[in-house]
Design an enzyme around this catalytic site. Structure first.
Site, PDB file in Angstrom:
ATOM      1  N   HIS A  13       5.819   0.713  19.290  1.00 60.29           N
ATOM      2  CA  HIS A  13       4.785   1.175  18.350  1.00 60.29           C
ATOM      3  C   HIS A  13       4.883   2.695  18.105  1.00 60.29           C
ATOM      4  O   HIS A  13       3.948   3.453  18.393  1.00 60.29           O
ATOM      5  CB  HIS A  13       3.390   0.805  18.863  1.00 60.29           C
ATOM      6  CG  HIS A  13       2.352   0.754  17.776  1.00 60.29           C
ATOM      7  ND1 HIS A  13       1.304  -0.127  17.789  1.00 60.29           N
ATOM      8  CD2 HIS A  13       2.215   1.470  16.634  1.00 60.29           C
ATOM      9  CE1 HIS A  13       0.554   0.066  16.706  1.00 60.29           C
ATOM     10  NE2 HIS A  13       1.101   1.038  15.979  1.00 60.29           N
ATOM     11  N   ILE A  14       6.052   3.096  17.578  1.00 58.69           N
ATOM     12  CA  ILE A  14       6.289   4.537  17.380  1.00 58.69           C
ATOM     13  C   ILE A  14       6.549   4.908  15.920  1.00 58.69           C
ATOM     14  O   ILE A  14       7.059   5.997  15.634  1.00 58.69           O
ATOM     15  CB  ILE A  14       7.478   5.033  18.239  1.00 58.69           C
ATOM     16  CG1 ILE A  14       8.766   4.242  17.935  1.00 58.69           C
ATOM     17  CG2 ILE A  14       7.138   5.005  19.720  1.00 58.69           C
ATOM     18  CD1 ILE A  14      10.039   4.873  18.498  1.00 58.69           C
ATOM     19  N   GLU A  74       0.550  -6.292  22.560  1.00 56.47           N
ATOM     20  CA  GLU A  74       1.121  -5.048  23.079  1.00 56.47           C
ATOM     21  C   GLU A  74       0.121  -4.288  23.962  1.00 56.47           C
ATOM     22  O   GLU A  74      -1.088  -4.398  23.734  1.00 56.47           O
ATOM     23  CB  GLU A  74       1.615  -4.170  21.916  1.00 56.47           C
ATOM     24  CG  GLU A  74       0.543  -3.685  20.963  1.00 56.47           C
ATOM     25  CD  GLU A  74       1.123  -2.925  19.784  1.00 56.47           C
ATOM     26  OE1 GLU A  74       1.981  -3.455  19.059  1.00 56.47           O
ATOM     27  OE2 GLU A  74       0.706  -1.765  19.598  1.00 56.47           O
ATOM     28  N   GLY A  84       0.857  -1.189   0.000  1.00 53.20           N
ATOM     29  CA  GLY A  84       0.000   0.000   0.000  1.00 53.20           C
ATOM     30  C   GLY A  84       0.891   1.236   0.000  1.00 53.20           C
ATOM     31  O   GLY A  84       2.047   1.189  -0.412  1.00 53.20           O
ATOM     32  N   ARG A  85       0.330   2.329   0.518  1.00 52.56           N
ATOM     33  CA  ARG A  85       1.072   3.598   0.470  1.00 52.56           C
ATOM     34  C   ARG A  85       2.388   3.515   1.229  1.00 52.56           C
ATOM     35  O   ARG A  85       3.421   3.989   0.749  1.00 52.56           O
ATOM     36  CB  ARG A  85       0.205   4.718   1.066  1.00 52.56           C
ATOM     37  CG  ARG A  85      -0.954   5.096   0.186  1.00 52.56           C
ATOM     38  CD  ARG A  85      -1.960   5.925   0.939  1.00 52.56           C
ATOM     39  NE  ARG A  85      -2.716   5.087   1.854  1.00 52.56           N
ATOM     40  CZ  ARG A  85      -4.026   5.153   2.048  1.00 52.56           C
ATOM     41  NH1 ARG A  85      -4.726   6.065   1.401  1.00 52.56           N
ATOM     42  NH2 ARG A  85      -4.652   4.355   2.891  1.00 52.56           N
ATOM     43  N   ILE A  86       2.379   2.902   2.418  1.00 54.68           N
ATOM     44  CA  ILE A  86       3.615   2.858   3.222  1.00 54.68           C
ATOM     45  C   ILE A  86       4.620   1.906   2.568  1.00 54.68           C
ATOM     46  O   ILE A  86       5.815   2.219   2.475  1.00 54.68           O
ATOM     47  CB  ILE A  86       3.311   2.468   4.678  1.00 54.68           C
ATOM     48  CG1 ILE A  86       2.397   3.523   5.331  1.00 54.68           C
ATOM     49  CG2 ILE A  86       4.598   2.321   5.497  1.00 54.68           C
ATOM     50  CD1 ILE A  86       1.812   3.128   6.682  1.00 54.68           C
ATOM     51  N   ILE A 120       6.577  -3.331  10.911  1.00 53.03           N
ATOM     52  CA  ILE A 120       6.047  -2.029  11.335  1.00 53.03           C
ATOM     53  C   ILE A 120       4.532  -2.001  11.101  1.00 53.03           C
ATOM     54  O   ILE A 120       3.919  -0.941  11.123  1.00 53.03           O
ATOM     55  CB  ILE A 120       6.703  -0.840  10.590  1.00 53.03           C
ATOM     56  CG1 ILE A 120       6.566  -0.990   9.069  1.00 53.03           C
ATOM     57  CG2 ILE A 120       8.150  -0.662  11.012  1.00 53.03           C
ATOM     58  CD1 ILE A 120       6.856   0.300   8.306  1.00 53.03           C
ATOM     59  N   ALA A 121       3.935  -3.191  10.861  1.00 47.02           N
ATOM     60  CA  ALA A 121       2.518  -3.233  10.475  1.00 47.02           C
ATOM     61  C   ALA A 121       1.619  -3.384  11.707  1.00 47.02           C
ATOM     62  O   ALA A 121       1.101  -2.396  12.226  1.00 47.02           O
ATOM     63  CB  ALA A 121       2.306  -4.353   9.478  1.00 47.02           C
ATOM     64  N   ARG A 122       1.446  -4.600  12.170  1.00 48.75           N
ATOM     65  CA  ARG A 122       0.622  -4.866  13.348  1.00 48.75           C
ATOM     66  C   ARG A 122       1.119  -6.135  14.009  1.00 48.75           C
ATOM     67  O   ARG A 122       1.582  -7.069  13.323  1.00 48.75           O
ATOM     68  CB  ARG A 122      -0.843  -5.121  12.951  1.00 48.75           C
ATOM     69  CG  ARG A 122      -1.704  -3.889  12.795  1.00 48.75           C
ATOM     70  CD  ARG A 122      -1.952  -3.164  14.131  1.00 48.75           C
ATOM     71  NE  ARG A 122      -2.765  -1.971  13.943  1.00 48.75           N
ATOM     72  CZ  ARG A 122      -2.300  -0.759  13.655  1.00 48.75           C
ATOM     73  NH1 ARG A 122      -1.002  -0.551  13.523  1.00 48.75           N
ATOM     74  NH2 ARG A 122      -3.113   0.278  13.528  1.00 48.75           N
ATOM     75  N   ARG A 178      -1.924  -8.471  -2.014  1.00 50.51           N
ATOM     76  CA  ARG A 178      -3.176  -9.081  -2.490  1.00 50.51           C
ATOM     77  C   ARG A 178      -3.396  -8.754  -3.960  1.00 50.51           C
ATOM     78  O   ARG A 178      -3.764  -9.595  -4.750  1.00 50.51           O
ATOM     79  CB  ARG A 178      -4.361  -8.530  -1.685  1.00 50.51           C
ATOM     80  CG  ARG A 178      -4.593  -9.278  -0.392  1.00 50.51           C
ATOM     81  CD  ARG A 178      -5.672  -8.615   0.416  1.00 50.51           C
ATOM     82  NE  ARG A 178      -5.344  -7.207   0.661  1.00 50.51           N
ATOM     83  CZ  ARG A 178      -6.000  -6.408   1.478  1.00 50.51           C
ATOM     84  NH1 ARG A 178      -7.050  -6.865   2.118  1.00 50.51           N
ATOM     85  NH2 ARG A 178      -5.652  -5.160   1.665  1.00 50.51           N
TER      86      ARG A 178
HETATM   87  C1  8YV Z   1      -0.707   4.798  15.566  1.00 45.13           C
HETATM   88  C2  8YV Z   1      -0.616   3.101  13.649  1.00 45.13           C
HETATM   89  O1  8YV Z   1       0.284   5.391  16.304  1.00 45.13           O
HETATM   90  O2  8YV Z   1      -1.746   4.553  12.195  1.00 45.13           O
HETATM   91  C3  8YV Z   1      -1.594   3.404  12.580  1.00 45.13           C
HETATM   92  O3  8YV Z   1      -2.245   2.461  12.093  1.00 45.13           O
HETATM   93  O4  8YV Z   1      -0.310   1.985  13.895  1.00 45.13           O
HETATM   94  C4  8YV Z   1       0.029   4.195  14.410  1.00 45.13           C
HETATM   95  O5  8YV Z   1       0.346   5.237  13.532  1.00 45.13           O
HETATM   96  C5  8YV Z   1      -1.486   3.921  16.493  1.00 45.13           C
HETATM   97  O6  8YV Z   1      -2.340   3.037  15.878  1.00 45.13           O
HETATM   98  C6  8YV Z   1      -2.265   4.797  17.465  1.00 45.13           C
HETATM   99  O7  8YV Z   1      -3.552   5.093  17.086  1.00 45.13           O
END
Ligand code: 8YV
Length: 329
Positions: free
Chosen positions: A291-292, A273, A160-162, A242-244, A183
């Protein structure tokens, strides 16, 4: 007779920038949480009582039970691009608008993906711990020798964009070969812009020197990287998430790192987390951040402003700016 219209009531579920709270207060009666308490699901449900809108973060779950207890709710604006904290079908069924904060965090998050990749491949935090512990007494030829970044192959899962931001940095800034799996395949024009080649997931795992995870979390992407996928990666490879949390099986990853089945990992997100799997805390070849990835001051401000503007626009113009669902008005 002058009719005094009362302001709509909203809930801001976590602490945010005071200036954003200030602009919300011009339009709304705001209940805020500047003490930044972490509310349980039942506390969040209780605080939603009487609120027609809410500003939430990725930690605040909006599900069928909360919606059922709050039939007055009209919109929830997430201060995040990811929205796996929303039960989107339940929100749509309840007639509640959901919105997120796309675009404003793309480049900052891609920057951080690279920061984590560099720190992981070049063993930045591991070597800093060594130095701070007073263990550095001499130079040696292979001290903290890591993996090459420039000219290597990066495999991006989720384009995607990121993901595209990561690909552009990799190809244009570091002369890396970019392969990706997604996908849906990008257009030829977008692939050319990112200098990215579409491959199967198996080819990506087999050939990438660095695997970067940037896809959204859903039931389908749960444990996209588990023991079997880690076994397909090169023993010299690094993995960056850096996703989830939940996209990686953290226990399987900790074991693979301990047994050096892959070289290293960089993780900004975790399955449970803010709890981190205890085994990840004891392996040296992992860089851990809380998660920064989107956390630069201008970007977090832009995210908060966009979430607030979604609420303001909905109540003043009848339409949110970046909705995730379509609700008949
Ligand atoms: C947020 C993120 O800091 O935008 C997202 O999906 O994971 C992070 O940028 C986090 O979800 C807080 O809302």
């Amino acid at each position: 007779m002058v009719q005094i219209m009362s302001k709509p009531s909203i809930l801001v579920a976590r602490a945010i920038f005071p200036e954003v709270l200030q602009s919300l207060s011009q339009v709304f009666e705001v209940e805020s949480n500047q003490a930044d308490e972490v509310w349980s699901a039942s506390e969040l449900t209780r605080r939603m009582q009487g609120k027609v809108g809410a500003l939430t973060t990725g930690s605040d779950r909006i599900d069928a039970a909360l919606l059922q207890a709050n039939p007055q709710l009209k919109i929830v604006a997430n201060m995040a691009v990811g929205y796996n904290n929303f039960d989107l079908p339940a929100m749509t069924a309840a007639g509640v608008v959901a919105s997120n904060t796309p675009d404003v965090l793309t480049e900052t998050t891609a920057d951080f993906g690279f920061a984590l990749l560099m720190a992981t491949a070049r063993r930045v935090t591991e070597s800093e711990h060594y130095l701070r512990a007073g263990l550095w007494t001499k130079w040696s030829y292979d001290m903290f020798a890591g993996a090459e970044v420039h000219g290597s192959t990066i495999g991006i899962l989720g384009m995607g964009r990121i993901g595209q931001g990561i690909a552009r940095r990799a190809a244009h800034g570091f002369g890396m070969h970019v392969i990706y799996h997604n996908r849906s395949r990008l257009s030829a024009e977008m692939e050319a812009d990112c200098k990215a080649r579409y491959v199967s997931k198996a080819e990506l795992l087999n050939t990438a020197d660095h695997v970067m995870l940037v896809m959204p979390y859903s039931a389908e992407s749960h444990h996209t990287i588990g023991a079997a996928e880690l076994a397909q990666m090169k023993p010299t490879a690094t993995l960056v998430n850096i996703a989830r949390g939940g996209i990686v099986d953290d226990a399987a990853l900790a074991l693979a790192l301990r047994e050096k089945r892959i070289a290293a990992a960089g993780l900004d997100v975790f399955e449970d987390e803010p709890k981190v799997h205890p085994d990840l805390l004891t392996v040296p070849n992992v860089v851990l951040t809380p998660h920064i990835a989107s956390s630069s001051i201008p970007t977090r401000l832009a995210m908060a402003n966009l979430a607030a503007d979604n609420l303001i626009s909905f109540f003043t113009k009848g339409k949110s700016l970046t909705p995730l669902n379509t609700i008949a008005q």
